[in-house]
Design an enzyme around this catalytic site. Sequence first.
Site, short mmCIF file in Angstrom:
data_model
loop_
_atom_site.label_atom_id
_atom_site.label_comp_id
_atom_site.label_asym_id
_atom_site.label_seq_id
_atom_site.Cartn_x
_atom_site.Cartn_y
_atom_site.Cartn_z
N SER A 167 5.56 8.85 4.33
CA SER A 167 4.31 8.79 4.91
C SER A 167 4.32 9.00 6.42
O SER A 167 3.25 9.02 6.87
CB SER A 167 4.01 7.20 4.60
OG SER A 167 3.60 7.09 3.56
N THR A 180 9.54 4.15 -13.04
CA THR A 180 10.60 3.57 -13.41
C THR A 180 11.99 4.27 -12.83
O THR A 180 11.71 5.68 -12.77
CB THR A 180 11.04 3.18 -14.93
OG1 THR A 180 11.07 4.43 -15.66
CG2 THR A 180 9.84 2.47 -15.58
N TYR A 199 -4.03 -0.39 4.24
CA TYR A 199 -3.10 0.76 4.09
C TYR A 199 -3.08 1.67 2.84
O TYR A 199 -3.04 0.62 1.80
CB TYR A 199 -1.78 0.38 4.40
CG TYR A 199 -0.73 1.57 4.58
CD1 TYR A 199 -0.67 2.36 5.68
CD2 TYR A 199 -0.19 2.11 3.65
CE1 TYR A 199 0.07 3.63 6.08
CE2 TYR A 199 0.62 3.03 3.56
CZ TYR A 199 0.97 3.94 4.79
OH TYR A 199 1.76 5.00 5.06
N GLY A 209 7.76 5.50 6.97
CA GLY A 209 7.51 6.34 5.72
C GLY A 209 8.62 6.35 4.81
O GLY A 209 9.71 5.87 5.18
#
Length: 426
Positions: free
Chosen positions: A125, A188, A225, A380
């Site tokens: 991010s 998963t 966010y 991030g």
Amino acid sequence: MTFEPITTRSTTPALERGRRRRRAWAVLSCAAATAVLVGAAAPAPTAPTTPAKHPVAAHPHAGASSLPELNPQALQQAISSAPSRVTGVLARVSGPAGHWTGTYGVADTTTRQPVPVDGRFRLGSVTKTFIATVMLQLAAEHRVDLDQPVQHYLPDTLPADYPPTPVRTLLNFTSGLPELTADDLPSTPEAIVRHRFDDHPLSELVAKAVRHDRPFTEPGSMQVYGATGYYVAAMLVEKLTGHSYEQEITRRILHPLHLRDTTAPETDPTIPGPHAHGYLAVPRPDGGSELADVTEQNPGAGGMISTTAGLDRFLTALFRGRLLPPAQMKELLTVPDKPYLGGSDNDPGHGRAYYGAGLMRVTLPGHDGRPGVTVWGKTGSTYGYTDGLFTTPDLRRRLTYCFNPVTGGGNDIALVNRIITAAYTP
């Protein structure tokens, strides 16, 4: 718990899939948890931005006098406190208030090679900060109006019953766009490893996200966010320029700053140069776990790669006004005076918004009656990598770091807090 490496499938089949663009694997959303901290050749831009001449003063707090003396022992202790589910750590502190670099753990669990000081890593991010910078450059060039609705530029992207959603709200997390859920993509460990080379275009991710309920209905009324707004912003960059957002980041930021070790790959799943491997713990039938090497993965959204030195150079150039004119720097650092959805006294905004356009503002606790240091930055995560960059507004102390968790992204907030605390508090 003892982890054993396992063999994952070769990347050759992925590379043979026509070199078509692997776009926007949903890794930008992995970093949501870490948001809660203590307390082809492209043409030149049609209208180049005018750089500011001086560093930007972003916030009244965190003057030079509030910075503590750099404590290398505390920093090394912080990164060495990484839990066993983290295989390696790399951190760097820069600026006139002190320099320090430290590593901990191993880059490869098989060879036991140490973490390289100049190692590359995936940004997750933190890519949002680069996208926000490009969007604000386009605003400075009058190629996008931040007050115009997204629907004006991308008329078929959001559902017809959505209200007008200003472009600005994409960047400062107030758009109210819904997020992808665990049912939308592999979630998963086994599925993540098996599908880590899959292609997911930005338009597909947005289409899946907007099938869900919005967190709030009035754009601009609250902050929360998320990743969907930046998927749309990346699509908008491509619509406005005719080039991928990765190309625009490369042309507008990486090349001018000579960030040779920072890349924005579109198709290459590898990490060039020295790097620590990223792993994901996959459960075994006997109840134990084994490590799958996920270093190579779909770059997609959040797939930028850099080093601590590269992020430091980017952060320095950004706050010195080399990338944005003063008006857009003000936009970058403007935190809306709005409530944060689900916020509390324990988050950086104490219940109020704390993000500007792709950067968060965090004021750390004070000491001995003195105010705490305020820093701007971004965290991030993607599978195998968690990183961040922070700076005081005057650039006197800058922090960049990366570590390698085996439990996916965004699950080691305590370690992030310890690193930041060691860098900015007594």
